[in-house]
Design a protein around this motif. Structure first.
Motif, PDB file in Angstrom:
ATOM      1  N   PRO A   1       0.588  -1.283   0.082  1.00  0.00           N
ATOM      2  CA  PRO A   1      -0.069   0.016   0.149  1.00  0.00           C
ATOM      3  C   PRO A   1       0.919   1.356   0.008  1.00  0.00           C
ATOM      4  O   PRO A   1       0.533   2.326  -0.599  1.00  0.00           O
ATOM      5  CB  PRO A   1      -0.686  -0.119   1.159  1.00  0.00           C
ATOM      6  N   MET A   2       2.014   1.221   0.654  1.00  0.00           N
ATOM      7  CA  MET A   2       2.775   2.436   0.813  1.00  0.00           C
ATOM      8  C   MET A   2       3.603   2.742  -0.635  1.00  0.00           C
ATOM      9  O   MET A   2       3.670   3.887  -0.989  1.00  0.00           O
ATOM     10  CB  MET A   2       3.812   2.159   1.959  1.00  0.00           C
ATOM     11  N   LYS A   3       3.836   1.539  -1.401  1.00  0.00           N
ATOM     12  CA  LYS A   3       4.248   1.879  -2.600  1.00  0.00           C
ATOM     13  C   LYS A   3       3.433   2.508  -3.660  1.00  0.00           C
ATOM     14  O   LYS A   3       3.990   3.425  -4.483  1.00  0.00           O
ATOM     15  CB  LYS A   3       4.546   0.371  -3.375  1.00  0.00           C
ATOM     16  N   VAL A   4       1.938   2.265  -3.574  1.00  0.00           N
ATOM     17  CA  VAL A   4       1.152   2.871  -4.341  1.00  0.00           C
ATOM     18  C   VAL A   4       1.191   4.323  -3.758  1.00  0.00           C
ATOM     19  O   VAL A   4       0.798   5.456  -4.688  1.00  0.00           O
ATOM     20  CB  VAL A   4      -0.240   2.017  -4.203  1.00  0.00           C
ATOM     21  N   LYS A   5       0.858   4.658  -2.359  1.00  0.00           N
ATOM     22  CA  LYS A   5       0.815   6.158  -2.052  1.00  0.00           C
ATOM     23  C   LYS A   5       1.640   7.003  -2.366  1.00  0.00           C
ATOM     24  O   LYS A   5       1.780   8.051  -2.802  1.00  0.00           O
ATOM     25  CB  LYS A   5       0.416   5.719  -0.331  1.00  0.00           C
ATOM     26  N   LEU A   6       3.186   6.513  -2.212  1.00  0.00           N
ATOM     27  CA  LEU A   6       4.391   7.112  -2.427  1.00  0.00           C
ATOM     28  C   LEU A   6       4.280   7.545  -4.067  1.00  0.00           C
ATOM     29  O   LEU A   6       4.419   8.643  -4.107  1.00  0.00           O
ATOM     30  CB  LEU A   6       5.467   6.644  -1.931  1.00  0.00           C
TER      31      LEU A   6
ATOM     32  N   ASP B   1       1.548   7.592  -5.930  1.00  0.00           N
ATOM     33  CA  ASP B   1       0.732   8.564  -6.238  1.00  0.00           C
ATOM     34  C   ASP B   1       1.099   9.998  -5.740  1.00  0.00           C
ATOM     35  O   ASP B   1       0.859  10.883  -6.511  1.00  0.00           O
ATOM     36  CB  ASP B   1      -0.667   8.323  -5.346  1.00  0.00           C
ATOM     37  N   TYR B   2       1.570  10.061  -4.586  1.00  0.00           N
ATOM     38  CA  TYR B   2       2.136  11.318  -4.150  1.00  0.00           C
ATOM     39  C   TYR B   2       3.251  12.096  -5.083  1.00  0.00           C
ATOM     40  O   TYR B   2       3.071  13.129  -5.407  1.00  0.00           O
ATOM     41  CB  TYR B   2       2.523  11.231  -2.933  1.00  0.00           C
ATOM     42  N   LEU B   3       4.204  11.379  -5.545  1.00  0.00           N
ATOM     43  CA  LEU B   3       5.193  11.737  -6.097  1.00  0.00           C
ATOM     44  C   LEU B   3       4.927  11.992  -7.734  1.00  0.00           C
ATOM     45  O   LEU B   3       5.407  12.984  -8.240  1.00  0.00           O
ATOM     46  CB  LEU B   3       6.494  10.687  -6.150  1.00  0.00           C
ATOM     47  N   THR B   4       4.200  11.338  -7.892  1.00  0.00           N
ATOM     48  CA  THR B   4       3.316  11.603  -9.456  1.00  0.00           C
ATOM     49  C   THR B   4       2.924  13.030  -9.553  1.00  0.00           C
ATOM     50  O   THR B   4       3.247  13.861 -10.376  1.00  0.00           O
ATOM     51  CB  THR B   4       2.220  10.670  -9.930  1.00  0.00           C
ATOM     52  N   GLY B   5       2.208  13.631  -8.682  1.00  0.00           N
ATOM     53  CA  GLY B   5       1.551  15.028  -8.523  1.00  0.00           C
ATOM     54  C   GLY B   5       2.801  15.729  -8.234  1.00  0.00           C
ATOM     55  O   GLY B   5       2.876  17.042  -8.923  1.00  0.00           O
ATOM     56  N   TRP B   6       3.418  15.325  -7.140  1.00  0.00           N
ATOM     57  CA  TRP B   6       4.565  16.213  -6.943  1.00  0.00           C
ATOM     58  C   TRP B   6       5.714  16.515  -7.904  1.00  0.00           C
ATOM     59  O   TRP B   6       6.078  17.715  -7.997  1.00  0.00           O
ATOM     60  CB  TRP B   6       5.292  15.586  -5.305  1.00  0.00           C
ATOM     61  N   MET B   7       5.748  15.459  -8.676  1.00  0.00           N
ATOM     62  CA  MET B   7       6.792  15.686  -9.771  1.00  0.00           C
ATOM     63  C   MET B   7       6.317  16.505 -11.149  1.00  0.00           C
ATOM     64  O   MET B   7       6.838  16.463 -12.130  1.00  0.00           O
ATOM     65  CB  MET B   7       7.281  14.423 -10.365  1.00  0.00           C
TER      66      MET B   7
ATOM     67  N   PRO C   1      -0.249  14.096 -12.993  1.00  0.00           N
ATOM     68  CA  PRO C   1      -1.689  14.407 -12.571  1.00  0.00           C
ATOM     69  C   PRO C   1      -1.587  14.166 -10.911  1.00  0.00           C
ATOM     70  O   PRO C   1      -0.826  13.396 -10.396  1.00  0.00           O
ATOM     71  CB  PRO C   1      -2.465  13.296 -13.236  1.00  0.00           C
ATOM     72  N   PRO C   2      -2.808  14.794 -10.393  1.00  0.00           N
ATOM     73  CA  PRO C   2      -2.838  14.780  -8.822  1.00  0.00           C
ATOM     74  C   PRO C   2      -3.477  13.629  -8.267  1.00  0.00           C
ATOM     75  O   PRO C   2      -4.367  13.495  -7.668  1.00  0.00           O
ATOM     76  CB  PRO C   2      -3.682  16.073  -8.643  1.00  0.00           C
ATOM     77  N   LEU C   3      -2.831  12.447  -8.371  1.00  0.00           N
ATOM     78  CA  LEU C   3      -3.431  10.963  -8.062  1.00  0.00           C
ATOM     79  C   LEU C   3      -3.815  10.853  -6.618  1.00  0.00           C
ATOM     80  O   LEU C   3      -4.672  10.629  -6.059  1.00  0.00           O
ATOM     81  CB  LEU C   3      -2.495   9.961  -8.567  1.00  0.00           C
ATOM     82  N   TYR C   4      -2.413  11.492  -5.732  1.00  0.00           N
ATOM     83  CA  TYR C   4      -2.801  11.409  -4.367  1.00  0.00           C
ATOM     84  C   TYR C   4      -3.666  12.234  -3.757  1.00  0.00           C
ATOM     85  O   TYR C   4      -4.848  11.823  -3.031  1.00  0.00           O
ATOM     86  CB  TYR C   4      -1.405  11.714  -3.424  1.00  0.00           C
ATOM     87  N   ALA C   5      -3.906  13.341  -4.235  1.00  0.00           N
ATOM     88  CA  ALA C   5      -4.972  14.428  -4.015  1.00  0.00           C
ATOM     89  C   ALA C   5      -6.214  14.032  -4.321  1.00  0.00           C
ATOM     90  O   ALA C   5      -7.234  14.102  -3.560  1.00  0.00           O
ATOM     91  CB  ALA C   5      -4.623  15.808  -4.416  1.00  0.00           C
ATOM     92  N   ASP C   6      -6.319  13.349  -5.591  1.00  0.00           N
ATOM     93  CA  ASP C   6      -7.625  12.808  -6.166  1.00  0.00           C
ATOM     94  C   ASP C   6      -8.241  11.799  -5.020  1.00  0.00           C
ATOM     95  O   ASP C   6      -9.471  11.600  -4.822  1.00  0.00           O
ATOM     96  CB  ASP C   6      -7.396  12.155  -7.481  1.00  0.00           C
ATOM     97  N   LYS C   7      -7.333  10.895  -4.504  1.00  0.00           N
ATOM     98  CA  LYS C   7      -7.826   9.886  -3.770  1.00  0.00           C
ATOM     99  C   LYS C   7      -7.738  10.145  -2.348  1.00  0.00           C
ATOM    100  O   LYS C   7      -8.792   9.809  -1.559  1.00  0.00           O
ATOM    101  CB  LYS C   7      -6.654   8.684  -3.737  1.00  0.00           C
ATOM    102  N   HIS C   8      -6.913  11.076  -1.791  1.00  0.00           N
ATOM    103  CA  HIS C   8      -6.928  11.181  -0.468  1.00  0.00           C
ATOM    104  C   HIS C   8      -7.424  12.767   0.130  1.00  0.00           C
ATOM    105  O   HIS C   8      -7.572  13.105   1.227  1.00  0.00           O
ATOM    106  CB  HIS C   8      -5.594  11.301   0.343  1.00  0.00           C
ATOM    107  N   GLY C   9      -7.625  13.731  -0.934  1.00  0.00           N
ATOM    108  CA  GLY C   9      -8.300  14.990  -0.729  1.00  0.00           C
ATOM    109  C   GLY C   9      -7.071  16.020  -0.102  1.00  0.00           C
ATOM    110  O   GLY C   9      -7.269  17.348  -0.168  1.00  0.00           O
ATOM    111  N   THR C  10      -5.973  15.644   0.004  1.00  0.00           N
ATOM    112  CA  THR C  10      -4.938  16.569   0.471  1.00  0.00           C
ATOM    113  C   THR C  10      -3.547  16.149   0.026  1.00  0.00           C
ATOM    114  O   THR C  10      -3.350  14.854  -0.089  1.00  0.00           O
ATOM    115  CB  THR C  10      -4.947  16.694   2.004  1.00  0.00           C
TER     116      THR C  10
END
Length: 141
Positions: free
Chosen positions: A46-51, A53-59, A62-71
Motif C-alpha cells: 500500500p505504501m508503494k502505491v501511496k508514495l 501517487d504522491y510523487l506523480t503529482g509532486w513531480m 496528475p494529482p493522483l494522491y490528492a484525488d484519492k486522499h483529498g490533501t
C-alpha cells in the motif's frame, strides 16, 4: 538548460512507480535503513502505491494522491512517527539508491536532489533521532 521542464516529463507515471517499488524494496533490505523500516507495516505494497501517487503529482504529473486522499499535506500523516535527522537521511539514502537502481538519468537525479531533501526534512518532527522501538509508535501503512 534542462531538456525536461518537470521530473514527471522525464519519468512518467510508470517510471515513478518503478522508483517507488525499488525504494521500498531497498528500504526493506538495507541494514542502514532498519529504523526507517521498523516505522512501516509489514506489507509495504500500500505504501508503494501511496508514495507513487504522491510523487506523480509532486513531480508535475496528475494529482493522483490528492484525488484519492483529498490533501497533499505530508506533515499531518507523519506526525505520529518519531522522525529525526537519521530517519530523514535513511529515507534519502533509500531514494537515492532507488533512483540509481531504476537508472534515472543524472540530470533528473540532480533536478530532484534538493527538492527531495526539502520534502524529507519537512516531515521531520524531532530535532534529534530517537530509537523507534517505542511500542507507542504506530507503523506507517
Amino acid at each position: 538548460m534542462s531538456k525536461y521542464q518537470t521530473p514527471y516529463q522525464a519519468l512518467g507515471e510508470e517510471g515513478i512507480r518503478k522508483i517507488c517499488n525499488a525504494f521500498y524494496d531497498i528500504m526493506d533490505e538495507l541494514p542502514e535503513a532498519a529504523e526507517l523500516r521498523r516505522m512501516h507495516a509489514d506489507n509495504l505494497e500500500p505504501m508503494k502505491v501511496k508514495l507513487a501517487d504522491y510523487l506523480t503529482g509532486w513531480m508535475g504529473g496528475p494529482p493522483l494522491y490528492a484525488d484519492k486522499h483529498g490533501t497533499v499535506c505530508m506533515t499531518t500523516p507523519h506526525e505520529h512517527y518519531a522522525i529525526g535527522p537519521r530517519e530523514r537521511d535513511q529515507w534519502l539514502l533509500c531514494m537515492e539508491k532507488a533512483l540509481v537502481a531504476t537508472e534515472v538519468e543524472e540530470e533528473v537525479r540532480s533536478m530532484l536532489k534538493e527538492p527531495l531533501f526539502r520534502v524529507a526534512d519537512a516531515v521531520r518532527n524531532r530535532p534529534e533521532s530517537i530509537t523507534n522501538d517505542d511500542p507507542n509508535i504506530i507503523a506507517i501503512g
